[in-house]
Enzyme design. Structure first.
Site, PDB file in Angstrom:
ATOM      1  N   GLU A 115       1.997  30.800  21.778  1.00  0.00           N
ATOM      2  CA  GLU A 115       2.148  29.429  21.247  1.00  0.00           C
ATOM      3  C   GLU A 115       3.615  29.108  20.980  1.00  0.00           C
ATOM      4  O   GLU A 115       3.997  28.801  19.852  1.00  0.00           O
ATOM      5  CB  GLU A 115       1.365  29.295  19.933  1.00  0.00           C
ATOM      6  N   PRO A 116       4.476  29.191  21.984  1.00  0.00           N
ATOM      7  CA  PRO A 116       5.896  28.964  21.725  1.00  0.00           C
ATOM      8  C   PRO A 116       6.225  27.484  21.528  1.00  0.00           C
ATOM      9  O   PRO A 116       5.702  26.623  22.235  1.00  0.00           O
ATOM     10  CB  PRO A 116       6.577  29.479  22.995  1.00  0.00           C
ATOM     11  N   GLY A 117       7.042  27.187  20.562  1.00  0.00           N
ATOM     12  CA  GLY A 117       7.487  25.812  20.358  1.00  0.00           C
ATOM     13  C   GLY A 117       9.005  25.750  20.506  1.00  0.00           C
ATOM     14  O   GLY A 117       9.548  25.249  21.491  1.00  0.00           O
ATOM     15  N   ARG A 118       9.661  26.326  19.520  1.00  0.00           N
ATOM     16  CA  ARG A 118      11.126  26.287  19.480  1.00  0.00           C
ATOM     17  C   ARG A 118      11.771  26.823  20.768  1.00  0.00           C
ATOM     18  O   ARG A 118      12.690  26.207  21.310  1.00  0.00           O
ATOM     19  CB  ARG A 118      11.613  27.125  18.297  1.00  0.00           C
ATOM     20  N   ARG A 160      16.931  19.902   9.450  1.00  0.00           N
ATOM     21  CA  ARG A 160      17.002  21.371   9.361  1.00  0.00           C
ATOM     22  C   ARG A 160      18.194  21.892   8.544  1.00  0.00           C
ATOM     23  O   ARG A 160      18.024  22.798   7.731  1.00  0.00           O
ATOM     24  CB  ARG A 160      17.008  22.009  10.752  1.00  0.00           C
ATOM     25  N   TYR A 210      16.761  24.029   5.423  1.00  0.00           N
ATOM     26  CA  TYR A 210      16.774  25.484   5.638  1.00  0.00           C
ATOM     27  C   TYR A 210      18.197  26.042   5.644  1.00  0.00           C
ATOM     28  O   TYR A 210      18.396  27.196   6.021  1.00  0.00           O
ATOM     29  CB  TYR A 210      16.151  25.861   6.985  1.00  0.00           C
ATOM     30  N   CYS A 248      22.234   8.857   0.805  1.00  0.00           N
ATOM     31  CA  CYS A 248      22.675   9.073  -0.572  1.00  0.00           C
ATOM     32  C   CYS A 248      22.109  10.359  -1.164  1.00  0.00           C
ATOM     33  O   CYS A 248      21.272  10.321  -2.074  1.00  0.00           O
ATOM     34  CB  CYS A 248      22.256   7.881  -1.416  1.00  0.00           C
TER      35      CYS A 248
HETATM   36  N1  LLP Z   1       1.825  28.454  16.216  1.00  0.00           N
HETATM   37  C1  LLP Z   1       1.634  28.167  14.919  1.00  0.00           C
HETATM   38  C2  LLP Z   1       0.318  28.379  14.312  1.00  0.00           C
HETATM   39  C3  LLP Z   1       2.708  27.669  14.152  1.00  0.00           C
HETATM   40  O1  LLP Z   1       2.508  27.392  12.872  1.00  0.00           O
HETATM   41  C4  LLP Z   1       3.972  27.460  14.759  1.00  0.00           C
HETATM   42  C5  LLP Z   1       5.098  26.943  13.996  1.00  0.00           C
HETATM   43  C6  LLP Z   1       4.103  27.767  16.126  1.00  0.00           C
HETATM   44  C7  LLP Z   1       3.012  28.270  16.816  1.00  0.00           C
HETATM   45  C8  LLP Z   1       5.389  27.569  16.867  1.00  0.00           C
HETATM   46  O2  LLP Z   1       6.402  28.396  16.388  1.00  0.00           O
HETATM   47  P1  LLP Z   1       7.832  28.452  17.128  1.00  0.00           P
HETATM   48  O3  LLP Z   1       7.600  29.074  18.478  1.00  0.00           O
HETATM   49  O4  LLP Z   1       8.315  27.071  17.259  1.00  0.00           O
HETATM   50  O5  LLP Z   1       8.649  29.271  16.257  1.00  0.00           O
HETATM   51  N2  LLP Z   1      10.328  23.302  10.904  1.00  0.00           N
HETATM   52  C9  LLP Z   1      10.737  24.698  11.031  1.00  0.00           C
HETATM   53  C10 LLP Z   1       9.786  25.489  11.906  1.00  0.00           C
HETATM   54  C11 LLP Z   1       8.341  25.458  11.427  1.00  0.00           C
HETATM   55  C12 LLP Z   1       7.421  26.243  12.306  1.00  0.00           C
HETATM   56  C13 LLP Z   1       6.011  26.022  11.930  1.00  0.00           C
HETATM   57  N3  LLP Z   1       5.049  26.673  12.743  1.00  0.00           N
HETATM   58  C14 LLP Z   1      12.153  24.747  11.557  1.00  0.00           C
HETATM   59  O6  LLP Z   1      12.734  23.690  11.801  1.00  0.00           O
HETATM   60  O7  LLP Z   1      12.737  25.811  11.682  1.00  0.00           O
END
Ligand code: LLP
Length: 425
Positions: free
Chosen positions: A282-285, A321, A325, A352
């Site tokens: 489940e890659p996002g970032r 971000r 963070y 502000c």
């Molecule tokens: N699967 C699940 C169940 C998740 O909760 C997440 C991210 C992902 C996959 C994707 O993770 P990634 O591959 O993107 O690391 N807003 C924060 C990141 C929050 C991530 C939440 N869950 C930031 O800007 O660093």
């Protein structure tokens, strides 16, 4: 000089910053700032890195929609055959609107609402990742009422330390996420006896922006032990979902590539006799971050006794971000000045709040009117933006070779308050 090389780096002296074949300065003039710019090529390349690492064995790549949910981004990935990881019915509707296949959707999230469960059953998602015993019962009840069978996987909490920022670490016992791995066999046994539930997998997601593979492999080992235990209970799983979380290089981190990471995962599966189990990620970032930059213009330079500030038109409402963070995003000036000395600046927005900054203590040669590029902004950038201070959310552009497309036009103030109303008297 192209910025989608995955390595934040400054344009060489005298050269211009490009998004694929288009100078970013041209984009800023054409569409205004602050402006999110994405590269289709970069997005596709990062997806392909996963695909190539997984193509030779059963797999499902579910892009985590939350990282960047623009319809055009989802559509580019859907065309490549991506599946999607969603956490709300809103994200599900986006996936459908972008041409994604619901049969490749995994539905994660700590507390899915009844109407969300019903919609997911109606369109037929691949699987629900269940995060509590109560949720299992809710899904059984809804499936029964609709006379459907819900495919489920338990999101277990393996209690490993992802060694990342505490706000984005999710696999420890004191986090709200998942089902305690020690409880999992009992919950699986319960799921197996429910009439409208089909147990298909196991899942975990231990955190985000991981810079080493060890925590992933520790979690995997625990999941494999659980799978052994379940087999002894007569429960055979079809898939193993190791979540997302692979980091990207924001500053000088060294990050394993998807190939490095997945080779070790697959090796472990084969060694443990689970080579034919479908591997889900489940890659996002790691798909979206390096495919995007935020362009922002310097409104003015302000010097106090203590500091030099470059006040830009982008702010914490556009890219949150750094504020929440203390995240580092590389910031470069897209204009190279021979006649301006570099100085240490805080790059701040006009909101502000003292917490409104995009970068602190950055060495930059910068003048009023310059265009700055904030790197690695393709993930958790626009999606976390808000209208704080009644600021319009930025426009989003996708570049494809020599073409650029508006994939979200800039908001207007009228749109911002269109859904508000006055009291009658
Ligand atoms: N699967 C699940 C169940 C998740 O909760 C997440 C991210 C992902 C996959 C994707 O993770 P990634 O591959 O993107 O690391 N807003 C924060 C990141 C929050 C991530 C939440 N869950 C930031 O800007 O660093």
């Amino acid at each position: 000089m192209e910025w989608f090389t995955f390595q934040p780096s400054e344009p060489a002296a005298g050269s211009e910053l490009f998004a694929e074949e288009i100078p970013v300065q041209q984009l800023a003039r054409q569409y205004g700032t602050p402006l999110y710019v994405y590269s289709r090529r970069a997005l596709e390349a990062s997806y392909q890195a996963y695909y190539q690492a997984m193509a030779d064995s059963p797999h499902l790549i579910c892009y985590a929609v939350k990282a960047n949910s623009n319809l055009a981004v989802l559509n580019v990935l859907a065309r490549l055959g991506a599946g999607f990881d969603i956490v709300s019915v809103g994200e599900l509707e986006r996936v459908l609107a972008a041409g994604g296949d619901p049969a490749r959707v995994v539905f994660s999230g700590v507390a899915k609402q009844r109407h969300e469960i019903r919609r997911a059953l109606e369109v037929g998602v691949h699987c629900f990742n269940i995060e509590s015993e109560q949720e299992l019962e809710h899904i059984q009840e809804e499936a029964l009422a609709m006379n459907k069978v819900a495919r489920i996987s338990l999101r277990v909490n393996p209690d490993v330390d992802a060694r990342t920022h505490p706000y984005i670490s999710t696999g420890l016992k004191d986090n709200k996420f998942g089902i305690d791995i020690n409880r999992a066999p009992a919950v699986y046994a319960r799921a197996a006896e429910l009439s409208h539930i089909e147990v298909v997998g196991v899942d975990c997601h231990i955190g985000s922006q991981l810079t080493t593979t060890e925590p992933f492999l520790d979690a995997l080992d625990r999941l494999l032990l659980l799978m052994d235990q379940l087999q002894a209970q007569g429960i055979h799983l079809q898939h193993l979902d190791i979540g997302g979380g692979l980091g990207v290089q924001y500053q000088d981190e060294t990050i394993p590539s998807p190939a490095d990471y997945l080779v070790s995962v697959k090796q472990r599966l084969v060694e443990r006799g689970y080579g034919d189990v479908m591997l889900v990620v489940e890659p996002g970032r790691s798909i979206a971050a390096q495919a995007g930059i935020l362009l922002t213009r310097v409104e003015l330079i302000k010097t106090t006794e203590q500091k030099h500030f470059a006040i830009v038109d982008g702010a914490m409402n556009d890219l949150l971000r750094p504020s929440i963070y203390s995240a580092w995003h590389t910031i470069v000036n897209t204009v190279q000045h021979a006649d301006v000395d570099s100085q240490v600046y805080d790059i701040v927005g006009p909101v502000c709040e003292s917490g409104d900054f995009l970068g602190k203590a950055r060495d930059l040669a910068v003048r009023e009117g310059d265009l700055l590029a904030v790197y690695s902004a393709g993930a958790y950038g626009f999606v976390m933006s808000s209208n704080y201070n009644t600021r319009n959310r930025a426009a989003e552009i996708m570049v494809d070779g020599t073409q650029s497309y508006v994939i979200r036009r800039r908001e207007t103030v009228a749109e911002q308050f269109a859904s508000e109303s006055l009291l009658p008297l």
